[in-house]
Design an enzyme around this catalytic site. Structure first.
Site, PDB file in Angstrom:
ATOM      1  CG  LEU A 166      -2.262  -9.379 -10.013  1.00  0.00           C
ATOM      2  CD1 LEU A 166      -2.985  -8.091 -10.376  1.00  0.00           C
ATOM      3  CD2 LEU A 166      -1.587  -9.966 -11.238  1.00  0.00           C
ATOM      4  N   GLY A 167       0.149  -9.828  -6.050  1.00  0.00           N
ATOM      5  CA  GLY A 167       1.110  -9.366  -5.065  1.00  0.00           C
ATOM      6  C   GLY A 167       0.454  -9.230  -3.709  1.00  0.00           C
ATOM      7  N   GLY A 226       0.395  -6.571  -0.237  1.00  0.00           N
ATOM      8  CA  GLY A 226       0.772  -5.305   0.372  1.00  0.00           C
ATOM      9  C   GLY A 226       0.278  -5.239   1.794  1.00  0.00           C
ATOM     10  N   GLY A 227       0.453  -4.069   2.431  1.00  0.00           N
ATOM     11  CA  GLY A 227       0.004  -3.927   3.804  1.00  0.00           C
ATOM     12  C   GLY A 227      -1.500  -4.055   3.934  1.00  0.00           C
ATOM     13  CG  PHE A 228      -5.696  -2.804   1.631  1.00  0.00           C
ATOM     14  CD1 PHE A 228      -6.270  -1.629   2.052  1.00  0.00           C
ATOM     15  CD2 PHE A 228      -6.523  -3.804   1.148  1.00  0.00           C
ATOM     16  CE1 PHE A 228      -7.642  -1.449   1.997  1.00  0.00           C
ATOM     17  CE2 PHE A 228      -7.895  -3.636   1.094  1.00  0.00           C
ATOM     18  CZ  PHE A 228      -8.446  -2.451   1.526  1.00  0.00           C
ATOM     19  N   GLY A 229      -3.409  -6.027   2.038  1.00  0.00           N
ATOM     20  CA  GLY A 229      -3.787  -7.412   1.815  1.00  0.00           C
ATOM     21  C   GLY A 229      -3.393  -7.844   0.414  1.00  0.00           C
ATOM     22  N   PRO A 230      -3.838  -9.010  -0.040  1.00  0.00           N
ATOM     23  CG  PRO A 230      -4.992 -11.026  -0.315  1.00  0.00           C
ATOM     24  CD  PRO A 230      -4.670  -9.983   0.706  1.00  0.00           C
ATOM     25  CB  VAL A 231      -3.334  -7.018  -5.402  1.00  0.00           C
ATOM     26  CG1 VAL A 231      -3.996  -6.423  -6.635  1.00  0.00           C
ATOM     27  CG2 VAL A 231      -3.138  -5.953  -4.333  1.00  0.00           C
ATOM     28  CG  ASP A 283       3.692   3.320   1.543  1.00  0.00           C
ATOM     29  OD1 ASP A 283       4.914   3.276   1.784  1.00  0.00           O
ATOM     30  OD2 ASP A 283       2.960   2.322   1.505  1.00  0.00           O
TER      31      ASP A 283
END
Length: 835
Positions: free
Chosen positions: A531-532, A534-539, A649
């Site tokens: 889906l996208g 981010g800084g955390f990782g993929p979703v 954020d």
């Protein structure tokens, strides 16, 4: 459960049962009523017992009803169109008709007359005597039956001036402190009897206005003082949620309390036969009322439950305790649970000491209580918060003080009556005057308690984290082993939920998902399901075996974030529950993986709708609702949740949209929890996304609620303009989005800033107001930015007049050649600052 709680619960359950009986009876008796296609009664129309009329928007109905199938008593009343059992007004409440031949008509003199079958007058609107008039009575969508002179349009009489048990839209409950004249709500005598009951509820405007419930003239409940936006002692009351509660004053000195509902939302406020104020919303799916608030609902809600100088708190045993520096007036009765005698002071205050006492010059101190419904009988004066303590200390008769920005300094010089503590959801900070001996003891005890608490917390946290890691690792290995041993296929797995105790912050007590289940749900983390990023990782999008969709956030091995951010997000969001925050379903810590599982949001993130030209355009109404929803989520984080959260954020990609385009704030990996008295904090590690960070945070590492307000302001400007702050640059003027908005605002040329795809001259005023609010939120100084509750009151126009904004922070676009490149909107950056 004590006897009072048991009795109250049984009363409520009995009332609910009787209400169901009444509802069935009324629906049965109204089934054959005929509807007249009008909302008006005039001289040519007689409303018979079998007739009804509806308001123009079919919000309310006027007609005859029987409250109980076992009686023949008939009444003329008004009820909600969706709920015939919900009677809001009764004409002949104390003089019922005894047959079904009654009728309502307009008399030759222009009054409303309710007559029985034999023609005798049962009830009249009793307008002042005057020559005959051409009068008409209209039922409005506010539930108000209004009698007007058709020629002049002058209102002759209205049902809102003689309310029963229901507080309806635009209705006013009033009090004139000079004359004593008042308009109150009055309960039914019983659930099946609309006659005048023993309970009344209304405004008392001597001093600071408050709302009370009285039983036969004796106070049984109190709302706490009105601060210009809310009643401070009512839990769950926030100006942005309550659709326009307001207090005003008429020319003759009469104070009035009123409420304006949004017509799209059916809400009901009434005083029931047991003397309980109830707020309920209509659930169209269940076809029933959803009770949202009741008062009094708990033991401590009842007026002065514990007597003077005592505090009532439902979450302690016993519920009553003496204030610091006080002791029970009668220890024997107090120990038996008879608290109405209250408490008395133990130590002598400075003013009361003998003039030759050796400690005469030792000043009194103050002890602080938080989340308090302040006592009754307060005095007040305008002033700054820093002045309240000294003003009280200089007055020998001042026993306590409190401060509210909407009121000023409040002082108490007599018995402290009706003190109640809330579990962190409402109330004020309250300061009690204590003798220096008690103040010294408190300081000493606090010092010891802080040291013990810090050491114990450190040890406990270390043990919990170690145990959590070991437990999750062991359970993951056991589940994998059992899975392989039994030869089950991944498709056979169902969700593994160990416990869902969200009051704990231990990862093993969250719902746990197995690694195999998530592999199956995401098709082995297929990139087509991503889906996208981010800084955390993929979703990833996931499809469970039961058909439910989930979103799986997987920690990337190359991520700048790690276990700390993972645990932070679990800690923060597992404690939160709000319709404008994304819901955490569980987590997975297994085989070296760290994953968070969220509810699936069908419309992805806000940035796709704002900046992706292939998407459908969000119209202005949807954009406004999204702004309001984000604000509600922030208000919950900052003020209303059990934890006080600074998000740090907030940006379009962290605002997700459900299938109805309702916004939900997500990504709490960078969030920080504040203590109850903490207003701001410093950090040596600045995290977030360029373009959304407040100046004081980006440059100095200082963050607070006002940092989130700045980010919200940027979001508002992006939503209005359809332009992304981090990529907008006006070459000609060398301005970023904030500077561009500021320039156009000062030039009164805001049309050029508004997204041309949604601009409409008829909406220009509302769009300009939102732009104004956005500029107030991005002002450079945090002191000048409004808190989020004020922002929401501005958006809803509860605050009509807005102050002029000052220049925003970051009005100039940063240099493209800068050593620090602005981040893309979808990735969170971490910046190390040597501070």
């Amino acid at each position: 459960m004590n006897s009072n709680s048991f009795v109250h619960t049984m009363m409520f359950q009995t009332t609910k049962f009787l209400q169901l009986v009444v509802q069935f009876s009324i629906i049965t008796l109204l089934r054959d009523a005929s509807c007249l296609e009008t909302d008006t009664v005039d001289a040519s129309l007689i409303l018979k017992d079998s007739d009804t009329i509806h308001s123009a928007g079919r919000q309310f109905t006027l007609g005859f009803f029987t409250p109980n199938a076992t009686t023949r008593r008939r009444y003329l009343g008004i009820w909600y169109y969706v709920s015939p059992a919900s009677i809001t007004w009764v004409a002949n409440r104390d003089t019922p008709l005894t047959d079904s031949r009654g009728s309502l008509s307009i008399s030759p003199a222009g009054d409303l007359h309710l007559t029985s079958g034999d023609g005798s007058l049962v009830w009249s609107s009793s307008s002042p005597p005057s020559p005959p008039r051409n009068a008409t009575a209209q039922l409005l969508d506010s539930g108000n039956l209004v009698l007007r002179d058709a020629g002049s349009g002058i209102t002759l009489w209205e049902s809102h001036q003689t309310p029963m048990d229901s507080f309806l839209p635009t209705m006013r409950v009033t009090h004139n402190p000079r004359t004593g004249k008042r308009v109150d709500l009055n309960s039914w005598r019983a659930p099946h009897d609309p006659g005048r009951g023993n309970f009344t509820a209304g405004l008392y405007a001597v001093g600071i206005p408050q709302v009370y419930i009285w039983k036969d003239g004796v106070r049984v409940w109190r709302s706490g003082p009105w601060n210009g936006r809310i009643l401070t002692g009512v839990t769950g009351m926030y100006s942005v949620y309550v659709d326009g509660f307001s207090l005003g004053m008429e020319e003759d000195g009469t104070y009035y309390f009123t409420r304006n509902f949004r017509q799209s939302f059916i809400s009901r406020n009434f005083l029931n036969a047991d003397g309980v104020l109830v707020e309920a919303g209509w659930d169209d799916q269940k076809r029933d009322w959803d009770v949202r608030w009741m008062g009094p609902a708990r033991d401590c809600d009842f007026y002065n439950k514990c007597g003077p100088f005592a505090l009532c708190y439902d979450q302690t045993t016993p519920i009553c305790s003496c204030l610091r520096g006080y002791e029970p007036r009668n220890r024997v009765e107090w120990d038996k649970g008879i608290w109405n005698g209250g408490c008395v002071r133990k130590s002598v205050l400075q003013c009361e000491r003998e003039s030759n006492a050796t400690d005469k010059k030792r000043e009194d101190g103050f002890t602080k209580l938080s989340f308090i419904k302040v006592p009754d009988f307060m005095q007040w004066m305008s002033g700054l918060e820093t002045e309240c303590e000294s003003l009280c200390l200089r007055n020998c008769s001042c026993f306590a003080y409190a401060y509210d920005p909407g009121i000023g300094c409040m002082f108490w010089g007599g018995d402290l009556i009706d003190l109640q503590k809330f579990p962190g959801t409402a109330g004020s900070d309250f300061y009690i005057r204590v003798a220096y001996t008690d103040a010294d003891k408190e300081k000493s005890n606090k010092g010891v308690a802080i040291i013990v608490s810090v050491v114990a917390s450190f040890v406990a946290a270390s043990i919990c984290l170690a145990f959590a890691w070991w437990t999750c690792k062991t359970r993951g290995e056991n589940r994998t082993s059992a899975y392989e041993k039994e030869g089950n296929s991944p498709s056979d797995l169902s969700e593994i939920v160990l416990r869902s105790d969200m009051d704990k912050v231990r990862i093993e007590e969250l719902p746990l998902y197995s690694f195999e289940m998530l592999v199956t749900a995401t098709s082995n983390f297929d990139t087509r399901n991503m889906l996208g990023m981010g800084g955390f990782g993929p979703v990833y999008e996931g499809n469970m075996a039961n058909g439910d969709k989930i979103a799986v956030k997987r920690l990337s091995s190359g991520s700048g974030q790690g276990s700390k951010e993972f645990m932070n997000e679990v800690l923060v969001i597992s404690k939160l529950q709000h319709r404008n925050l994304v819901r955490l379903l569980g987590c997975c810590v297994e085989r070296g993986e760290k994953m968070l599982i969220y509810e699936y949001m069908h419309n992805r993130s806000l940035d796709l709708y704002l900046f992706d030209k292939t998407r459908d355009v969000l119209d202005w109404r949807k954009r406004f609702n999204i702004m309001e929803g984000i604000g509600r989520g922030l208000l919950y984080l900052h003020r209303d949740s059990r934890l006080r959260i600074i998000h740090r954020d907030l940006k379009p990609s962290n605002v997700l949209l459900d299938e109805d385009l309702n916004p939900k704030i997500s990504d709490f990996g960078m969030a920080r929890i504040f203590g109850g008295n903490q207003d701001q904090a410093n950090t040596g590690k600045v995290v977030g996304t360029y373009g959304y960070m407040a100046p004081e945070y980006a440059m100095g590492g200082r963050f607070s609620e006002k940092s989130d307000v700045f980010s919200f302001g940027v979001l508002v400007l992006e939503i209005i303009s359809g332009r992304r702050n981090t990529s907008f640059y006006n070459e000609e003027l060398s301005l970023g989005l904030l500077g561009y908005a500021w320039k156009l605002w000062n030039e009164k040329n805001v049309e050029d800033f508004i997204d041309m795809k949604i601009f409409s001259p008829s909406l220009k005023g509302e769009m300009m107001r939102c732009l104004h609010i956005g500029l107030l939120c991005v002002q450079e100084s945090p002191r000048n930015r409004p808190i989020i509750s004020i922002v929401l009151s501005m958006l809803s126009s509860e605050i009509a007049h807005l102050p002029a904004p000052e220049q925003p922070g970051f009005t100039d676009r940063w240099s493209r050649s800068s050593t620090q490149t602005p981040s893309a909107n979808h990735v969170t950056h971490t910046v190390m600052e040597g501070r």
